[in-house]
Design a protein around this motif. Structure first.
Motif, PDB file in Angstrom:
ATOM      1  N   HIS A  11       0.861  -1.181   0.000  1.00  0.00           N
ATOM      2  CA  HIS A  11       0.000   0.000   0.000  1.00  0.00           C
ATOM      3  C   HIS A  11       0.895   1.229   0.000  1.00  0.00           C
ATOM      4  CE1 HIS A  11      -3.748  -2.210   0.699  1.00  0.00           C
ATOM      5  NE2 HIS A  11      -3.015  -3.001   1.447  1.00  0.00           N
ATOM      6  N   HIS A  12       1.190   1.749  -1.150  1.00  0.00           N
ATOM      7  CA  HIS A  12       2.151   2.832  -1.273  1.00  0.00           C
ATOM      8  C   HIS A  12       1.572   3.949  -2.119  1.00  0.00           C
ATOM      9  CE1 HIS A  12       5.380   0.302   0.425  1.00  0.00           C
ATOM     10  NE2 HIS A  12       4.650  -0.650  -0.101  1.00  0.00           N
ATOM     11  N   LEU A  32      -0.528   1.800 -12.591  1.00  0.00           N
ATOM     12  CA  LEU A  32      -1.010   0.512 -12.096  1.00  0.00           C
ATOM     13  C   LEU A  32      -0.979   0.467 -10.575  1.00  0.00           C
ATOM     14  CD1 LEU A  32      -1.977  -2.355 -12.537  1.00  0.00           C
ATOM     15  CD2 LEU A  32       0.414  -3.056 -12.844  1.00  0.00           C
ATOM     16  N   VAL A  33       0.124   0.915  -9.979  1.00  0.00           N
ATOM     17  CA  VAL A  33       0.233   0.912  -8.521  1.00  0.00           C
ATOM     18  C   VAL A  33      -0.823   1.827  -7.905  1.00  0.00           C
ATOM     19  CG1 VAL A  33       1.705   1.566  -6.579  1.00  0.00           C
ATOM     20  CG2 VAL A  33       2.676   0.269  -8.489  1.00  0.00           C
ATOM     21  N   ALA A  34      -1.049   2.998  -8.523  1.00  0.00           N
ATOM     22  CA  ALA A  34      -2.056   3.928  -8.015  1.00  0.00           C
ATOM     23  C   ALA A  34      -3.455   3.312  -8.088  1.00  0.00           C
ATOM     24  CB  ALA A  34      -2.010   5.235  -8.806  1.00  0.00           C
ATOM     25  N   PHE A  35      -3.744   2.601  -9.183  1.00  0.00           N
ATOM     26  CA  PHE A  35      -5.053   1.954  -9.305  1.00  0.00           C
ATOM     27  C   PHE A  35      -5.230   0.874  -8.247  1.00  0.00           C
ATOM     28  CE2 PHE A  35      -7.373  -1.747 -10.945  1.00  0.00           C
ATOM     29  CZ  PHE A  35      -8.639  -1.197 -11.024  1.00  0.00           C
ATOM     30  N   LEU A  36      -4.215   0.047  -8.057  1.00  0.00           N
ATOM     31  CA  LEU A  36      -4.301  -1.029  -7.082  1.00  0.00           C
ATOM     32  C   LEU A  36      -4.376  -0.503  -5.659  1.00  0.00           C
ATOM     33  CD1 LEU A  36      -1.754  -3.567  -8.616  1.00  0.00           C
ATOM     34  CD2 LEU A  36      -4.247  -3.666  -8.678  1.00  0.00           C
ATOM     35  N   ASP A  37      -3.927   0.732  -5.454  1.00  0.00           N
ATOM     36  CA  ASP A  37      -3.977   1.364  -4.137  1.00  0.00           C
ATOM     37  C   ASP A  37      -5.195   2.263  -3.981  1.00  0.00           C
ATOM     38  OD1 ASP A  37      -2.385   0.843  -2.021  1.00  0.00           O
ATOM     39  OD2 ASP A  37      -1.078   2.560  -2.260  1.00  0.00           O
ATOM     40  N   PRO A  39      -9.423   3.587  -4.126  1.00  0.00           N
ATOM     41  CA  PRO A  39     -10.617   3.263  -3.327  1.00  0.00           C
ATOM     42  C   PRO A  39     -11.403   2.074  -3.853  1.00  0.00           C
ATOM     43  CG  PRO A  39     -10.963   5.277  -4.610  1.00  0.00           C
ATOM     44  CD  PRO A  39      -9.507   4.936  -4.720  1.00  0.00           C
ATOM     45  N   ALA A  40     -11.452   1.899  -5.178  1.00  0.00           N
ATOM     46  CA  ALA A  40     -12.200   0.767  -5.729  1.00  0.00           C
ATOM     47  C   ALA A  40     -11.568  -0.557  -5.306  1.00  0.00           C
ATOM     48  CB  ALA A  40     -12.260   0.870  -7.250  1.00  0.00           C
ATOM     49  N   MET A  41     -10.245  -0.655  -5.446  1.00  0.00           N
ATOM     50  CA  MET A  41      -9.564  -1.882  -5.062  1.00  0.00           C
ATOM     51  C   MET A  41      -9.566  -2.074  -3.552  1.00  0.00           C
ATOM     52  SD  MET A  41      -8.802  -3.511  -7.732  1.00  0.00           S
ATOM     53  CE  MET A  41      -7.785  -4.754  -6.945  1.00  0.00           C
ATOM     54  N   PHE A  42      -9.607  -0.984  -2.809  1.00  0.00           N
ATOM     55  CA  PHE A  42      -9.682  -1.093  -1.347  1.00  0.00           C
ATOM     56  C   PHE A  42     -10.954  -1.839  -0.946  1.00  0.00           C
ATOM     57  CE2 PHE A  42     -11.264   0.600   2.699  1.00  0.00           C
ATOM     58  CZ  PHE A  42     -10.218   0.258   3.539  1.00  0.00           C
TER      59      PHE A  42
END
Length: 267
Positions: A11-12, A32-37, A39-42
């Motif tokens: 989580h960065h 990609l890192v921003a997307f995975l971090d 709100p949707a992925m949360f």
């Protein structure tokens, strides 16, 4: 100096815009890192954790024979079918977690073991000074932590592969299927635990060295919970005091009115 924000593996958040010389590959990595971090992925990750907890409890009950579906409790149908189903679901959830974490771990690997950007302590993926905790862990330990977490991913992928190759309870219960499925499950679990413990230890040492710079999310959470609890208790105590006061005053007013009424009747 404002305390740096805590940084958990996987989580960065990157608060600075990429430099002008950022490559297309680096920009795609950041996106990609921003997307995975995000709100949707949360929300998806929270749902995944809930499924793991519920299905994990169900799996445990079947594992120890706490079921009333059939007998003998440790080897019967439909217990065996549900036992295999719960294992398959757990593996899918764990594999999802490994897939989500993999881009960050691969990005760290590229930064730590090669590339043109500086990987000195305190430097981010672009070689710029940063206050993110992860990048201040000494390089040797960052490399070791990264390798442990990458091994967790690969062990989990291997474990998922064995569950696909041996999809049923009967198939997975025979040798060598029971060896491979259990071996990779244990290795993936151990790698995740060792990596998490190793990372927590290095973060703790950073906070001890500079307590005013590095926040402790666990301690902060405990303090916030204590303050909330004390505030709730104070509010409840104040409410009870007000109720007692109102009740006492009401009683006294009623008693006074009664006394006056009695005195008036005597006159």
């Amino acid at each position: 100096m404002e305390p740096a924000k805590p940084e958990k593996e996987g989580h960065h958040h990157h608060h600075h815009a990429p430099p002008a010389d950022a490559t297309a590959c680096e920009l795609r990595r950041d996106a990609l890192v921003a997307f995975l971090d995000g709100p949707a992925m949360f929300k998806v990750n929270i749902a995944n954790i809930i499924i793991i907890i519920v299905d994990g409890a169900f799996f445990f009950f079947l594992l120890v024979g706490w079921q009333a579906m059939c007998t003998p409790v440790m080897d019967c149908q439909p217990r065996n079918w549900w036992y295999n189903w719960s294992i398959q679901l757990l593996n899918v959830c764990f594999t999802y977690g490994a897939l989500v974490a993999l881009p960050w771990r691969l990005a760290c690997f590229a930064h730590l073991f090669g590339g043109a950007r500086s990987n000195e302590d305190g430097r981010d993926f672009y070689g710029r000074p940063t206050e993110e905790t992860w990048f201040h862990i000494p390089l040797f330990h960052r490399r070791a932590i990264n390798l442990v977490f990458l091994s967790n991913c690969f062990f989990q992928f291997a474990n998922q592969g064995t569950r696909i190759y041996y999809p049923t309870y009967a198939a997975a219960d025979e040798f060598p299927a029971n060896l491979w499925t259990n071996l990779f499950f244990i290795l993936a679990f151990l790698a995740a635990g060792v990596g998490a413990g190793y990372l927590a230890r290095r973060e703790t040492l950073l906070r001890r060295e500079q307590p005013d710079r590095w926040n402790d999310p666990l301690a902060d959470g405990v303090d916030a919970a204590k303050k909330w609890w004390r505030g709730e208790q104070l509010e409840k105590a104040a409410s009870k005091a007000m109720l007692r006061l109102a009740s006492t005053n009401g009683f006294e007013m009623t008693r006074s009115a009664s006394s006056l009424g009695s005195a008036g009747s005597r006159v």
